[in-house]
Enzyme design. Structure first.
Site, PDB file in Angstrom:
ATOM      1  N   LYS A 254     -52.840  36.481   0.134  1.00  0.00           N
ATOM      2  CA  LYS A 254     -51.719  36.133   1.021  1.00  0.00           C
ATOM      3  C   LYS A 254     -50.773  37.326   1.122  1.00  0.00           C
ATOM      4  CE  LYS A 254     -47.579  33.197   1.199  1.00  0.00           C
ATOM      5  NZ  LYS A 254     -46.780  32.175   0.465  1.00  0.00           N
ATOM      6  N   ASP A 259     -40.662  36.200   3.395  1.00  0.00           N
ATOM      7  CA  ASP A 259     -40.692  34.829   3.890  1.00  0.00           C
ATOM      8  C   ASP A 259     -39.275  34.286   3.998  1.00  0.00           C
ATOM      9  OD1 ASP A 259     -41.337  32.281   4.655  1.00  0.00           O
ATOM     10  OD2 ASP A 259     -41.958  31.637   2.645  1.00  0.00           O
ATOM     11  N   LYS A 266     -35.080  29.054   4.711  1.00  0.00           N
ATOM     12  CA  LYS A 266     -34.773  28.889   3.303  1.00  0.00           C
ATOM     13  C   LYS A 266     -33.282  29.099   3.074  1.00  0.00           C
ATOM     14  CE  LYS A 266     -39.124  30.863   1.505  1.00  0.00           C
ATOM     15  NZ  LYS A 266     -39.630  29.767   0.677  1.00  0.00           N
ATOM     16  N   ASP A 336     -42.081  26.732   6.694  1.00  0.00           N
ATOM     17  CA  ASP A 336     -42.100  27.406   5.405  1.00  0.00           C
ATOM     18  C   ASP A 336     -43.431  27.207   4.672  1.00  0.00           C
ATOM     19  OD1 ASP A 336     -41.013  29.031   3.485  1.00  0.00           O
ATOM     20  OD2 ASP A 336     -39.925  27.431   2.453  1.00  0.00           O
ATOM     21  N   ARG A 340     -50.325  29.037   3.817  1.00  0.00           N
ATOM     22  CA  ARG A 340     -51.616  28.353   3.960  1.00  0.00           C
ATOM     23  C   ARG A 340     -52.176  28.495   5.373  1.00  0.00           C
ATOM     24  NH1 ARG A 340     -49.024  22.764   2.169  1.00  0.00           N
ATOM     25  NH2 ARG A 340     -47.867  24.330   0.984  1.00  0.00           N
TER      26      ARG A 340
END
Length: 489
Positions: A254, A259, A266, A336, A340
């Site tokens: 990953k 992020d 966030k 968020d 995946r």
């Protein structure tokens, strides 16, 4: 655009990256020299027999100092005329791979050498000591303008140690740590690609980069969707090395270089260490370096979706439905859960080649950290033999993994009323398991696959493990690859 990235690195990028594969901490391992200070490594049970062999004054000195053989404990031994006759080093009751890691920065600057003792005669002790010493001296200094107050102490190479193995192990860890520690401003998708190219150049491999809107042309829709909001174009990195007729080993990492959470932003505290969200990619590159350095007889492939999960007018949104490389559609439960999504495309591509081993590495869920804390990665696999091998290797190398179940009963939590599946579970429970179940949708049941959900961060400093980036499980993962695909004949 699609790039066959075999060209040399541009000079501004090459300078800070070149040191990644030649870490300065290895310079603390030196040739044996006359006058080296002996390091006498003792377990608690070794202390009494050792004292019986010493002069009464020295035995009394050690007793007065309170030395007990506890791991990391030291006691200098005075010699004639104010010299040092040696240093006692405690190893603790149980094997501790980090027992010597604090010594480079706590002992006075000098050259030390392992003295013969029952503990040092144990198989692998010299190698473990050299690795711990070098890693104990490792520091991330790219942004420091001042030299450390004191250079680290040096250790003479232990006798009969395979130096290439020590260099390989140390470099895999320092490479991983330095990549994770680098701020996101200087470790974007392009810089991560530069590291992959650096490895390819060092080991005679090749890297294919698929950049920006070319991801749509080449059917990497989820990678494009997650990364398109950033001013730094998303890309898919595809490193290949080894002979075509060797068993295929594929690593998927990953590579979310930062992020923000996307539109499901966030909080500021949650973003504080999100430069580490490419920790899975860093581990994949560190492990790849180890595999290539050891010249293992495998056809290695490393797939890294390198993106920034940013916020702009082009951000993907909650409840958007995304296409994936496998053809499955995914409803976005939360922006968020970007990791995946990009892994889904990469795993589908990896699985299409039917590899003999497929490992994905990702800083994927906070739920795994709640369950296991920062030090122990969560392991998921449908292959019991592979899971057993990984757990056993973790115990043998001192890098514990913990297997969590791919509980089929939780698969329904990923159901979506409008798409093939939702990117998040429908409840607050079992977050690490539902994330792994999501990834499992993109891997064939008969593929030997394991998913490692790791933290890649040390919240506090310990000997050999500074606060900040942490390399987790590299020795264990390498051990499994080496044992499964060892050369014969």
């Amino acid at each position: 655009m699609t790039q066959d990235a075999a060209a040399p690195l541009a000079a501004p990028l090459a300078a800070p990256l070149a040191a990644l594969l030649d870490p300065p901490c290895l310079a603390t391992l030196v040739e044996a020299a006359a006058g080296a200070v002996p390091l006498i490594c003792l377990r608690p049970q070794d202390l009494a027999p050792w004292r019986e062999t010493q002069p009464a004054v020295r035995a009394a000195w050690v007793a007065a100092a309170g030395f007990t053989g506890k791991a990391g404990e030291t006691c200098p031994l005075p010699g004639d005329g104010g010299t040092r006759a040696g240093v006692l080093v405690g190893l603790g009751d149980a094997p501790d791979r980090w027992a010597l890691a604090g010594l480079p920065t706590t002992l006075p600057r000098a050259t030390y050498a392992l003295a013969d003792s029952p503990a040092t005669q144990a198989p692998g002790f010299g190698e473990a000591a050299a690795v711990a010493w070098a890693l104990g001296a490792h520091r991330f200094t790219r942004y420091r303008t001042r030299e450390p107050a004191a250079p680290p102490a040096r250790l003479a190479w232990p006798a009969e140690v395979d130096r290439a193995v020590v260099v390989r192990r140390v470099t895999a860890v320092t490479l991983t740590r330095d990549l994770v520690n680098t701020p996101a401003a200087d470790m974007g998708p392009a810089e991560l690609a530069g590291v992959a190219r650096l490895l390819a150049e060092r080991h005679c491999g090749r890297v294919l980069e698929i950049v920006g809107d070319a991801l749509l042309d080449e059917n990497w829709p989820a990678v494009h969707a997650v990364g398109r909001a950033s001013a730094r174009a998303p890309r898919l990195l595809d490193l290949r090395w080894g002979e075509e007729d060797h068993p295929r080993v594929t690593l998927v990492g990953k590579g979310v270089v930062f992020d923000s959470g996307g539109l499901d932003l966030k909080p500021s505290a949650g973003m504080q260490i999100m430069k580490k969200d490419m920790g899975g990619a860093a581990h994949a590159l560190g492990l790849a370096h180890a595999v290539m350095s050891a010249r293992l007889p495998v056809r290695l492939r490393v797939l890294i979706p390198a993106v920034e999960n940013a916020v702009s007018g082009d951000s993907f949104r909650p409840l958007d439905v995304l296409s994936t490389r496998k053809g499955l559609t995914v409803e976005v439960g939360n922006t968020d859960t970007e990791g995946r999504l990009v892994l889904a495309d990469a795993l589908a591509e990896a699985d299409a080649e039917h590899p003999a081993l497929l490992l994905d590495l990702a800083t994927l869920t906070g739920a795994a950290r709640v369950a296991l804390g920062p030090d122990v990665p969560a392991l998921f696999s449908r292959d019991d033999a592979l899971a057993f091998d990984l757990l056993a290797a973790g115990e043998a190398t001192g890098e514990s993994l913990w297997r969590l179940p791919l509980h089929a009963g939780y698969r329904a939590l990923l159901d979506s009323p409008v798409a093939d599946l939702n990117s998040t579970g429908s409840g607050p429970h079992a977050g690490a398991i539902t994330a792994a179940l999501f990834l499992a949708e993109f891997v064939s049941p008969d593929t030997p696959w394991a998913h490692v959900d790791l933290f890649a961060w040390a919240p506090k400093a310990r000997p050999g493990r500074p606060e900040g980036a942490a390399a987790q499980g590299l020795d264990a993962l390498f051990t499994v690859i080496e044992r499964r695909f060892a050369r014969t004949g």
